[in-house]
Design an enzyme around this catalytic site. Structure first.
Site, short mmCIF file in Angstrom:
data_model
loop_
_atom_site.label_atom_id
_atom_site.label_comp_id
_atom_site.label_asym_id
_atom_site.label_seq_id
_atom_site.Cartn_x
_atom_site.Cartn_y
_atom_site.Cartn_z
N SER A 103 92.11 28.77 84.57
CA SER A 103 92.29 29.23 85.94
C SER A 103 93.28 28.34 86.67
O SER A 103 93.70 27.30 86.16
CB SER A 103 90.94 29.22 86.69
OG SER A 103 90.55 27.88 86.97
N SER A 156 92.76 26.63 89.47
CA SER A 156 92.09 25.76 90.44
C SER A 156 92.66 24.35 90.49
O SER A 156 92.39 23.61 91.43
CB SER A 156 90.59 25.69 90.14
OG SER A 156 90.35 24.97 88.95
N LYS A 214 88.02 19.42 87.21
CA LYS A 214 88.35 19.17 88.61
C LYS A 214 88.72 17.69 88.74
O LYS A 214 88.67 16.93 87.78
CB LYS A 214 87.16 19.47 89.54
CG LYS A 214 86.54 20.84 89.39
CD LYS A 214 87.43 21.98 89.86
CE LYS A 214 86.76 23.33 89.64
NZ LYS A 214 87.65 24.45 89.99
N SER A 221 89.58 27.04 94.77
CA SER A 221 88.86 26.26 93.76
C SER A 221 87.37 26.31 94.06
O SER A 221 86.94 25.97 95.16
CB SER A 221 89.35 24.81 93.75
OG SER A 221 88.55 24.02 92.91
#
Length: 292
Positions: A88, A90, A145, A239
């Protein structure tokens, strides 16, 4: 359908190792006894007969051949380095969809495969690290992250600005560019822009992304519990991360802090970019770089 590759790998190593052990302890000695008995019965042993008597069962042959390869892969993947693909956006602009990254599995301690139990404590995540972890709502899925808050930290997010322990996380505007996440033909496509900032978090310097058309969320504050970490994606307006621990998002999106037991490792390098793995779209190695 999610495939538990670590479990499959552990089972494959165990089966191959068991076959090799059975051959070493039982089958190989039996073959030697049969060959010795044959040689005692004839004056000139037939080479083809000797080869046939000494031949390993096909399953054992495969097990002995694959065991060292599988064992090395298991050790490398479980304790040293594991590859992942970014699914993704994010973590834009740091990581793009289709980036293949390498994750240091021992940076935060040695953990047993499958059960993920830490057996050796080496280090702890630091603010600014890009970390892979198991998604708290679905531990079979890996997320990536950036570490923003450590255990005991006070994190505040207001008007798209981060504060950690009361101190503003400084940033500088680097550039403004079109928002490539707006679908083609959208009425606002021509107006949609994103600001790219250089953000300075502890000793880490990295880039983050903010959409100009998005509205700032209401100010939120959190205190990170012991044994947990506060994670945010670099694509700050797109996100799913620790900020949605307390919000009006759908309940399935709430997951909050990441417990230490869910840590997978520290992402440290991009080694390939291949957004659509297929023969008509070959991978690119032009984006090889360390992750900051």
């Amino acid at each position: 359908m999610h495939i538990n590759f670590p479990l499959i790998l552990v089972i494959a190593v165990a089966v191959a190792g068991l076959l090799a052990l059975i051959d070493l302890v039982w089958l190989a000695p039996r073959r030697r006894r049969v060959i010795a008995a044959y040689q005692a019965q004839v004056s000139t042993p037939d080479p083809q007969t000797l080869e046939r008597l000494d031949k390993e069962p096909l399953l054992v042959e495969y097990g002995k051949s694959f065991f060292p390869v599988l064992a090395v892969v298991l050790i490398l993947r479980s304790f040293l380095v594991e590859p992942f693909q970014i699914p993704s956006g994010s973590m834009k602009p740091t990581l793009e969809v289709g980036d293949f990254i390498l994750v240091n599995k021992f940076a935060y301690g040695i953990r047993l495969p499958v059960v993920d139990t830490k057996v050796l404590d080496i280090g702890d995540p630091q603010r600014g690290d890009v970390m892979v972890f198991r998604y708290p709502n679905e531990p079979r899925i890996n997320y990536i992250k950036r570490v923003i808050g450590l255990p005991g930290d006070h994190v505040r997010y207001a008007d798209k600005q981060l504060f950690v322990n009361g101190e503003r996380v400084e940033r500088d505007l680097v550039r403004t560019e079109p928002d490539d996440e707006v679908p083609p033909g959208h009425p606002l496509q021509a107006l949609a822009k994103v600001d790219i900032y250089e953000e300075y978090l502890a000793d880490a310097t990295h880039q983050i992304r903010h959409k100009r058309l998005s509205q700032p969320a209401r100010p939120q504050e959190w205190v990170v519990p012991e044994g947990h970490y506060f994670m945010i994606g670099d694509n700050r307006d797109n996100s799913n991360d620790s900020r949605y621990w307390q919000s009006d998002q759908m309940p399935r999106e709430l997951w909050g802090m990441v417990p230490d037991t869910y840590i997978v490792g520290k992402a440290f390098a991009v080694w390939m970019h291949w957004p659509e793995p297929k023969l008509s779209n070959l991978p690119s190695f032009s984006s090889i770089a360390l992750i900051h």
